[in-house]
Design a protein around this motif. Structure first.
Motif, PDB file in Angstrom:
ATOM      1  N   THR A  62      -1.441  -2.328  -1.391  1.00  0.00           N
ATOM      2  CA  THR A  62      -2.557  -1.380  -1.389  1.00  0.00           C
ATOM      3  C   THR A  62      -3.869  -2.125  -1.173  1.00  0.00           C
ATOM      4  N   THR A  66      -6.359  -1.366   2.107  1.00  0.00           N
ATOM      5  CA  THR A  66      -7.769  -0.998   1.935  1.00  0.00           C
ATOM      6  C   THR A  66      -8.660  -2.059   2.571  1.00  0.00           C
ATOM      7  N   SER A  79       1.135   1.856  -7.265  1.00  0.00           N
ATOM      8  CA  SER A  79       1.145   3.081  -6.469  1.00  0.00           C
ATOM      9  C   SER A  79       2.339   3.951  -6.824  1.00  0.00           C
ATOM     10  N   LEU A  80       2.114   5.247  -6.718  1.00  0.00           N
ATOM     11  CA  LEU A  80       3.205   6.203  -6.955  1.00  0.00           C
ATOM     12  C   LEU A  80       3.620   6.902  -5.674  1.00  0.00           C
ATOM     13  N   THR A  81       2.686   7.020  -4.746  1.00  0.00           N
ATOM     14  CA  THR A  81       2.968   7.759  -3.524  1.00  0.00           C
ATOM     15  C   THR A  81       2.566   6.916  -2.316  1.00  0.00           C
ATOM     16  N   LEU A  83       0.703   6.113   1.237  1.00  0.00           N
ATOM     17  CA  LEU A  83      -0.662   6.414   1.643  1.00  0.00           C
ATOM     18  C   LEU A  83      -0.843   5.914   3.063  1.00  0.00           C
ATOM     19  N   THR A  84      -1.323   6.779   3.929  1.00  0.00           N
ATOM     20  CA  THR A  84      -1.556   6.355   5.303  1.00  0.00           C
ATOM     21  C   THR A  84      -3.050   6.261   5.562  1.00  0.00           C
ATOM     22  N   ILE A  85      -3.466   5.167   6.164  1.00  0.00           N
ATOM     23  CA  ILE A  85      -4.868   5.055   6.548  1.00  0.00           C
ATOM     24  C   ILE A  85      -4.927   4.708   8.030  1.00  0.00           C
ATOM     25  N   ALA A  86      -6.048   5.030   8.641  1.00  0.00           N
ATOM     26  CA  ALA A  86      -6.261   4.647  10.031  1.00  0.00           C
ATOM     27  C   ALA A  86      -7.316   3.556  10.057  1.00  0.00           C
ATOM     28  N   LEU A 114      -2.394   3.164  12.552  1.00  0.00           N
ATOM     29  CA  LEU A 114      -2.059   3.738  11.262  1.00  0.00           C
ATOM     30  C   LEU A 114      -1.265   2.734  10.437  1.00  0.00           C
TER      31      LEU A 114
ATOM     32  N   THR B  10      -2.977   8.710  -6.804  1.00  0.00           N
ATOM     33  CA  THR B  10      -1.581   8.370  -7.056  1.00  0.00           C
ATOM     34  C   THR B  10      -1.112   7.258  -6.124  1.00  0.00           C
ATOM     35  N   SER B  11      -1.833   7.055  -5.032  1.00  0.00           N
ATOM     36  CA  SER B  11      -1.434   5.958  -4.153  1.00  0.00           C
ATOM     37  C   SER B  11      -1.992   4.626  -4.626  1.00  0.00           C
ATOM     38  N   GLY B  12      -2.659   4.612  -5.758  1.00  0.00           N
ATOM     39  CA  GLY B  12      -3.011   3.340  -6.370  1.00  0.00           C
ATOM     40  C   GLY B  12      -4.423   2.845  -6.122  1.00  0.00           C
ATOM     41  N   ARG B 106      -5.839  10.235   5.925  1.00  0.00           N
ATOM     42  CA  ARG B 106      -5.887   8.920   6.548  1.00  0.00           C
ATOM     43  C   ARG B 106      -7.096   8.080   6.194  1.00  0.00           C
TER      44      ARG B 106
END
Ligand code: GTP
Ligand code: MG
Lengths: 296, 646
Positions: A62, A66, A79-81, A83-86, A114, B10-12, B106
């Motif tokens: 994570t 970021t 993290s629990l889920t 996560l997608t970032i661009a 992505l 939740t994604s941290g 995103r």
């Protein structure tokens, strides 16, 4: 008919006939177009490249994405889920598919990429493994980024961090191998994987080369005990009864001997290892961006 | 005092945090792992959960639909009465203020200048706690002067930096605060939002903004108070009335001007903002403006935030109350029902407790049919309900399908071990140094000896030297049974050129714990790799026999204690697993389950779930038949598939 007779094809071909001239002319014009078409075909075909970030819990996934997004890491927790970032490819890097383009080419700028972060906790790894080989309409990821904490792996016997990372990586590679074998009939797709030896800023971190050999050795051991271990219950049928146990091939085809990432190329998996860090002094994430640029 | 407060996804990713005393990431990580992943360790009722760790107490709230977790950390020695209130309020504020940003896909970026709100909350709550007597007065008066919607409306466009062109404005935190908060109290925020970009465009086109801003600002210093207080009911009524383009324009100029003006005194912002309203609706404002405290600019800011906060909280409360109220009128409800049916097919339905209840009942029945103990089934359904309330169904997914999906996830999560056990690796690690000791416990007749022999066979295949210790000195025939197994295994291994097996027996009536310890010593001397200790079967509610297990664990020091349970057992599984898990004294627990006779139950494999659910301890092996080779490891997908099969 000999080639040197006045009606031979070679003589004709060099004679000032209208047809000869026309054909030559067409070829001359078409050739550059074909060359161009060939070189940029891959670029045109790509949809948004999508990379999947995997790795054990606490490895820094994570924090890494970021950093890719904003240039600096944020504070993070488990993290629990997913996560997608661009994140756009930084201007200092050029996608390999565009290496012949001028640096001023507008098409080059701002390729959004992505990155999907996944939870690394043991109970949540199925989320990540599900994303490696998604159900058909979704395209599989362009590449995988496997993050390990280079400061948590040490060559000491029975190092839990190393074991956990190796087991996870083993499972990931095996999933890719299976997918490749299954797809073989139609179109088996190559998939690149990079192991990021993270947290290199820390004093105890091992360099990328050492991380590579440690992981290879440990995966070899995992593979061996997996092969000798108790098989899982069968799939399908009416219950968990005995019969339908499917023997599945081991990672890299055989269970014994040394394991090297190189053997995975047979299943279209190209593994590389780069070092990186998101905090403190160190190589930063340039190595990873280089690799990413090479894949798109 | 509070040590730390964090808002994370939740994604941290930590979105906002306030640290008074550094606590370190590990406390919250432990919270997430224990509570959210392993689902154990909660203290307190469901509405106000508490978690304790390393001298810290952690309290939290979640906002499911936005994927947020709010955590407060403080020293367990202190008891802070207002933490729950703080959490509730912060949740209401944070979700209202940044809802739209949080929904942008995103990205992890959320501009949340939340500090002033938080400070204000803390201050208020502390004050409240300090002087409980005066509290009621200040509180209610604050509430009275700010009807929801006060001076809010105008700036709705500014709230969301996500709207292009607004980034600039967002950079100025104080300013953004005022605007964003202003907007939220409106009773129907959703309705107002879609309009905002349009206003924005108009506003941009407006000429002469700057000049008018300055003049107005000058005026504002003098007359700020009445304007600011111009409020509530009439203004919100106003904004519902259609023609308000002009008003909007003026508004926007203010916004721009302020955003550009970096050196501007922060506290000033509310003045011009309020001022913009004045020409349109000043009358009522005047009499409300006679509040003395509001004339000083500093006070102003604080009040302002306080006002909007109160308004947000009020509207949040109102919403809750309404939700609790349930149906509203005949027409409304029947329309709602039709819409609900439609949505149930198309998806995008927001799930409420009622929607879920019906289908969850069905799911519970289904699980019970699969032989899951009632307690486990109920708790599973509860946790699925908790997960789903407030969520929207996916497109073209019915409520049932959504519940199925969630249940599948829950089952998978429960059954997957946190760190898988690799028995061979563990044995290898101690090989040559000492024997690896495994002991098997369980109630009578579940197949302890049989499964022990199966494990033994597996170890022999791996060429280990195994010593079987006959620890069942109670039931007649137990030692003989093991002797037969040992003989069979020895023959098999001799044929297959595998490992070596021996039996350690001391007859009947002796103390099992002593035999176990002696067997381990003997094995160490003789260079055995593994010791497998059989124990006497005992009813899990037999106090006397169960208590002897503690001594057994102390003396034999087994590396792994495995409990055998029958797949047929049904609802008793929960209690069996719990009692055995607790029998070894403090600091020692079971390490895993072996579920025997799995081949006899078909798809009714609920016992696995019951046992794991009761204890959080993984199922390691499944016995699937009569042969020595009929031992399997758990494959989570297969079991989940069997459980969900209808
Ligand atoms: N010193 C140092 N610390 C890092 C680095 N990268 C990550 N960390 C820290 O490692 C911790 C874990 O990072 P996360 O990104 O939350 O780990 P994760 O891989 O996402 O873990 P899960 O979400 O549990 O799977 C955080 O406290 C980070 O600050 C790095 O390059 N250097
Ligand atoms: Mg993470």
């Amino acid at each position: 008919m000999a080639w040197h007779s006045p009606d031979g094809w070679l003589t004709q071909g060099l004679a000032p006939h209208v047809s000869t001239i026309t054909i030559t002319f067409i070829i001359t014009l078409a050739l550059p177009i074909f060359v161009h078409w060939y070189l940029y075909r891959s670029r045109a075909a790509t949809v948004t490249p999508k990379f999947l970030v995997l790795g054990p819990s606490g490895a820094g996934k994570t924090a890494l994405i970021t950093t890719l997004e904003r240039g600096a890491p944020t504070a993070t927790h488990t993290s629990l889920t997913p996560l997608t970032i661009a994140a756009p490819l930084p201007a200092t890097h050029t996608p390999s598919s565009a290496r012949y383009r001028s640096t001023n080419d507008a098409a080059l700028r701002l390729v959004p990429i992505l990155f999907t972060d996944t939870p690394g906790h043991g109970k949540l790894r199925h989320l990540a493994l599900g994303l490696i080989t998604p159900a058909p309409p979704t395209p599989p990821p362009t590449g995988l980024i496997f993050v390990v904490d280079a400061a948590a792996l040490s060559s000491e016997a029975d190092n839990a961090g190393l074991r956990d990372a190796a087991e996870y990586l083993h499972d990931v590679l095996l999933a890719l191998q299976r997918a490749y074998e299954r797809a073989k009939s139609s179109v088996a797709r190559e998939i690149p994987l990079v192991v990021v030896a993270g947290k290199l800023d820390l004093f105890t971190a091992l360099p990328a080369g050492v991380v590579r050999s440690l992981l290879e050795a440990e995966i070899g051991r995992v593979r061996e005990t997996k092969a000798r271990g108790i098989v899982g219950v069968g799939k399908g049928g009416d219950g968990l009864g005995g019969e339908e146990v499917v023997e599945e091939g081991a990672l890299g085809g055989r269970a014994e001997g040394k394991f090297e990432f190189g053997v995975m190329e047979e299943w279209g998996i190209k593994v590389s290892v780069v070092g990186g860090n998101v905090r403190g002094e160190g190589p930063g994430v340039t190595g990873l961006w280089d690799w990413v640029a090479g894949q798109i | 005092m509070l040590d730390s407060f964090e808002v994370l996804t939740t994604s941290g990713v930590v979105l906002w945090s306030r640290t008074y005393v550094p606590v370190g990431a590990s406390a919250i990580n432990a919270l997430i792992q224990d509570i959210f992943i392993e689902e154990r360790g909660t203290v307190g009722d469901a509405a106000r959960p508490t978690y304790k760790r390393d001298g810290y107490t952690l309290k939290w709230r979640t906002a499911k639909d936005l994927g947020l977790i709010f955590v407060a950390v403080y020293q367990s020695l202190l008891s802070i009465s207002w933490i729950d209130k703080l959490l509730d309020n912060v949740r209401a504020l944070f979700t209202e203020l940044y809802r739209d940003q949080l929904k942008v896909p995103r990205t992890t970026r959320v501009e949340c200048p939340f500090d002033p709100y938080f400070d204000r909350q803390i201050k208020e709550l502390e004050q409240e706690a300090n002087n409980a007597t005066t509290r009621s007065f200040t509180d209610s008066s604050a509430a009275e002067i700010t009807p929801p919607g006060s001076e809010a409306n105008e700036l709705s466009a500014e709230e969301h930096p996500a709207v292009s062109g607004l980034r600039k404005a967002a950079k100025k935190p104080m300013y953004q605060d005022s605007t964003s908060t202003d907007v939220t109290p409106i009773a129907t925020p959703d309705a107002s939002r879609p309009n905002s970009p349009a206003h924005l465009l108009k506003a941009k086109a407006g000429p002469g903004g700057r000049v008018s801003r300055r003049s107005r600002k000058a005026a504002a210093v003098v007359t700020s108070s009445p304007a600011a207080a111009s409020s509530g009911d009439e203004s919100s009524a106003n904004r519902r009335a259609a023609p308000k383009g002009g008003k909007k324009k003026m508004r926007k100029w203010d916004a721009e001007g302020l955003a550009d003006e970096d050196d501007g005194v922060n506290l000033d912002y509310s003045a011009p903002a309020a001022e913009g309203e004045r020409p349109v609706e000043s009358l009522e404002g005047v009499d409300q403006g006679s509040w003395g405290t509001r004339t000083a600019t500093g006070e102003f800011t604080l009040k302002d935030i306080g006002d909007e906060m109160d308004a947000i909280l009020q509207s949040a409360n109102a919403k809750d109350a309404k939700a609790a109220d349930g149906s509203s009128g005949l027409v409304g409800s029947s329309l709602g029902a039709i819409g609900g049916l439609f949505r149930n097919v198309v998806g995008g339905k927001k799930l409420t407790r009622e929607d879920l209840n019906k289908s969850l009942k069905g799911m519970e029945e289904h699980l019970l049919k699969k032989n899951v103990a009632r307690e486990a089934a109920v708790r599973l359904c509860d946790s699925v309900e908790q997960d789903l309330i407030g969520m929207k169904t996916g497109s073209f997914t019915s409520v049932e399908a959504t519940i199925r999906g969630a249940m599948e996830r829950a089952l998978r999560q429960i059954l997957t071990p946190t760190s898988p056990l690799d028995l061979l690796r563990e044995i290898q690690a101690v090989q040559g140094k000492r024997p690896y000791v495994i002991s098997i416990v369980g109630v009578n007749g579940v197949g302890k000896s049989t499964n022990l022999s199966k494990i033994c066979y597996f170890l022999l295949q791996n060429k280990y030297r195994v010593l079987i210790a006959a620890g069942d000195t109670f039931r007649s025939g137990a030692v003989e049974q093991l002797r037969v197994h040992t003989r069979n295994l020895r023959e098999l291994t001799a044929r297959q050129n595998a490992g070596e097996v021996d039996l350690y027996e001391r007859g009947y009536g002796k103390d099992a714990a002593t035999i176990a310890r002696d067997a381990v010593t003997y094995a160490a001397q003789q260079g055995f790799d593994v010791v497998l200790i059989d124990t006497a079967g005992r009813r899990h509610n037999d106090q006397r026999l169960m208590s002897s297990l503690e001594k057994f664990a102390k003396m034999a020091q087994p590396d792994k204690i495995l409990m055998v349970g029958e797949a047929l057992v049904g609802s008793d599984a929960v209690q069996q697993a719990r009692n055995f898990d607790a029998a070894f004294g403090a600091g020692r627990r079971l390490d895993g389950f072996i579920v025997s006779k799995c081949d006899t139950v078909g798809d009714m494999v609920g016992t696995l779930v019951s046992m794991v659910h009761a204890t959080g301890i993984p199922v390691l092996f499944l016995g699937t038949g009569q042969h020595y080779s009929d031992l399997r490891t758990l494959r989570v997908e297969s079991v989940v598939e069997l459980l969900m099969r209808t």
